[in-house]
Design an enzyme around this catalytic site. Structure first.
Site, PDB file in Angstrom:
ATOM      1  N   ASP A  32      46.036  40.808  44.179  1.00 46.28           N
ATOM      2  CA  ASP A  32      46.483  41.876  43.415  1.00 46.28           C
ATOM      3  C   ASP A  32      45.335  42.691  42.718  1.00 46.28           C
ATOM      4  OD1 ASP A  32      48.358  43.783  42.367  1.00 46.28           O
ATOM      5  OD2 ASP A  32      48.964  42.154  40.911  1.00 46.28           O
ATOM      6  N   HIS A  49      41.644  48.943  48.761  1.00 45.44           N
ATOM      7  CA  HIS A  49      41.974  47.935  49.765  1.00 45.44           C
ATOM      8  C   HIS A  49      40.834  47.631  50.681  1.00 45.44           C
ATOM      9  CE1 HIS A  49      45.862  48.622  48.252  1.00 45.44           C
ATOM     10  NE2 HIS A  49      46.052  49.723  48.701  1.00 45.44           N
ATOM     11  N   LEU A 143      40.052  25.776  60.147  1.00 46.12           N
ATOM     12  CA  LEU A 143      41.166  26.566  59.079  1.00 46.12           C
ATOM     13  C   LEU A 143      42.247  27.457  59.674  1.00 46.12           C
ATOM     14  CD1 LEU A 143      41.498  27.613  55.906  1.00 46.12           C
ATOM     15  CD2 LEU A 143      40.056  29.385  56.697  1.00 46.12           C
TER      16      LEU A 143
HETATM   17  C1  FPP Z   1      47.382  44.415  46.049  1.00 45.78           C
HETATM   18  O1  FPP Z   1      46.731  45.650  45.550  1.00 45.78           O
HETATM   19  C2  FPP Z   1      46.832  44.449  47.462  1.00 45.78           C
HETATM   20  C3  FPP Z   1      47.874  44.877  48.409  1.00 45.78           C
HETATM   21  C4  FPP Z   1      49.122  45.199  48.384  1.00 45.78           C
HETATM   22  C5  FPP Z   1      47.394  44.425  49.959  1.00 45.78           C
HETATM   23  C6  FPP Z   1      46.320  43.692  50.179  1.00 45.78           C
HETATM   24  C7  FPP Z   1      45.536  44.186  51.592  1.00 45.78           C
HETATM   25  C8  FPP Z   1      44.247  44.108  51.998  1.00 45.78           C
HETATM   26  C9  FPP Z   1      43.381  43.751  51.037  1.00 45.78           C
HETATM   27  C10 FPP Z   1      43.809  44.658  53.198  1.00 45.78           C
HETATM   28  C11 FPP Z   1      44.664  44.585  54.543  1.00 45.78           C
HETATM   29  C12 FPP Z   1      44.771  43.052  54.958  1.00 45.78           C
HETATM   30  C13 FPP Z   1      43.941  42.257  55.702  1.00 45.78           C
HETATM   31  C14 FPP Z   1      44.545  41.045  56.001  1.00 45.78           C
HETATM   32  C15 FPP Z   1      42.954  42.763  56.539  1.00 45.78           C
HETATM   33  P1  FPP Z   1      47.315  46.859  44.669  1.00 45.78           P
HETATM   34  O2  FPP Z   1      47.444  47.973  45.670  1.00 45.78           O
HETATM   35  O3  FPP Z   1      48.890  46.187  44.491  1.00 45.78           O
HETATM   36  O4  FPP Z   1      46.841  47.136  43.423  1.00 45.78           O
HETATM   37  P2  FPP Z   1      47.378  47.478  42.054  1.00 45.78           P
HETATM   38  O5  FPP Z   1      48.341  46.582  41.494  1.00 45.78           O
HETATM   39  O6  FPP Z   1      46.079  47.444  41.241  1.00 45.78           O
HETATM   40  O7  FPP Z   1      48.015  49.030  42.328  1.00 45.78           O
END
Ligand code: FPP
Length: 255
Positions: A32, A49, A143
């Site tokens: 997050d 991201h 893993l």
């Molecule tokens: C949360 O940050 C993150 C996500 C919802 C997505 C996580 C995905 C990735 C890191 C990339 C794609 C995945 C792979 C496996 C390559 P947020 O956007 O909710 O952050 P915020 O709460 O600060 O808005």
């Protein structure tokens, strides 16, 4: 090959005083804070991201080197479809790019890629890469990298109930035969141990519909760091915290 923390006799270095004999078998992570990380730098959310993918790379490597059995990452939830279309598109593209760029290295390091969630709603390109990655690595014994994609804990339990309901309808199962084991084996995580350690970044204290059944006795570690700032060092700290916890599973400490 990635560097391993173990030699043939199993123990070489114990990074940060971590006991390699008492590692969490399964680590689950709610990543997050990508959006906030980008905002703090005046960048578009999508850059957060992108930086988040780099953090995933390092964490996968560290888990593999330590000898953790399963790493589950919450990459896209059933609720994430509510985000702007562009952002959803970028997340899917990052997933596809990640698999294209990393598959050979992951495979070379004996990582087995698995998924949980309903993949049929993902873009075809992403589905193709996932199917290639899971097939290519299916016999690997290192893993297990379990990617939660279009995943929701409630949707998973609902799906399990449908599976069991159909078995009852077909006369293959009696209602009184439903027990915890049967429910567990109707979930996406069939065959995997429940997570021992759940890490959530960015200080939020929520489960956000993640692994609702499997997290029943999981130790939770919340870190203030935003996901793109999460490093192998942070992971080792979380494991250390986990190793200081006393797990009683509802019982009492014998001493
Ligand atoms: C949360 O940050 C993150 C996500 C919802 C997505 C996580 C995905 C990735 C890191 C990339 C794609 C995945 C792979 C496996 C390559 P947020 O956007 O909710 O952050 P915020 O709460 O600060 O808005």
């Amino acid at each position: 090959m990635w560097l391993s923390f173990r030699n043939k006799d199993k123990k070489v270095f114990s990074p940060k005083g971590i006991d390699l004999e008492r590692l969490p078998r399964h680590i689950a992570i709610i990543m997050d804070g990508n959006g906030r990380w980008a905002k703090k730098r005046g960048l578009p959310r999508t850059m957060g991201h992108r930086a988040g993918v780099e953090a995933i790379r390092e964490v996968v490597k560290t888990c593999s080197n330590l000898g953790v059995e399963v790493l589950t990452v919450y990459a896209f939830s059933t609720e994430n479809w509510r985000r702007p279309k562009d952002e959803v598109g970028i997340l899917m593209r990052l997933l596809t790019e990640y698999l294209r760029a990393e598959l050979n290295e992951l495979h070379g390091n004996n990582v087995k890629i698995m998924t949980m969630g309903d993949l049929t709603l993902l873009p075809l390109e992403a589905q193709k890469e996932l199917s290639r990655a899971t097939k290519q690595t299916e016999h690997n014994t290192g893993l297990i990298l379990n990617l939660a994609l279009n995943y929701g804990g409630r949707a998973e339990v609902t799906r399990a109930l449908r599976i069991l309901g159909e078995e009852i309808q077909q006369g293959k199962l009696a209602p009184e035969e439903i027990n915890e084991e049967r429910i567990s084996s109707s979930l996406f995580t069939v065959g995997l141990p429940d997570p021992d350690l759940l890490i959530r970044t960015s200080g939020e204290m929520r489960l956000s519909n993640f692994m609702l059944w499997q997290l029943a006795y999981t130790e939770i570690v919340i870190t203030e760091q935003l996901w793109p700032d999460f490093t192998p060092e942070t992971l080792l700290d979380a494991i250390k915290t986990y190793q200081l916890r006393e797990r009683r599973f509802g019982g009492i400490n014998k001493e």
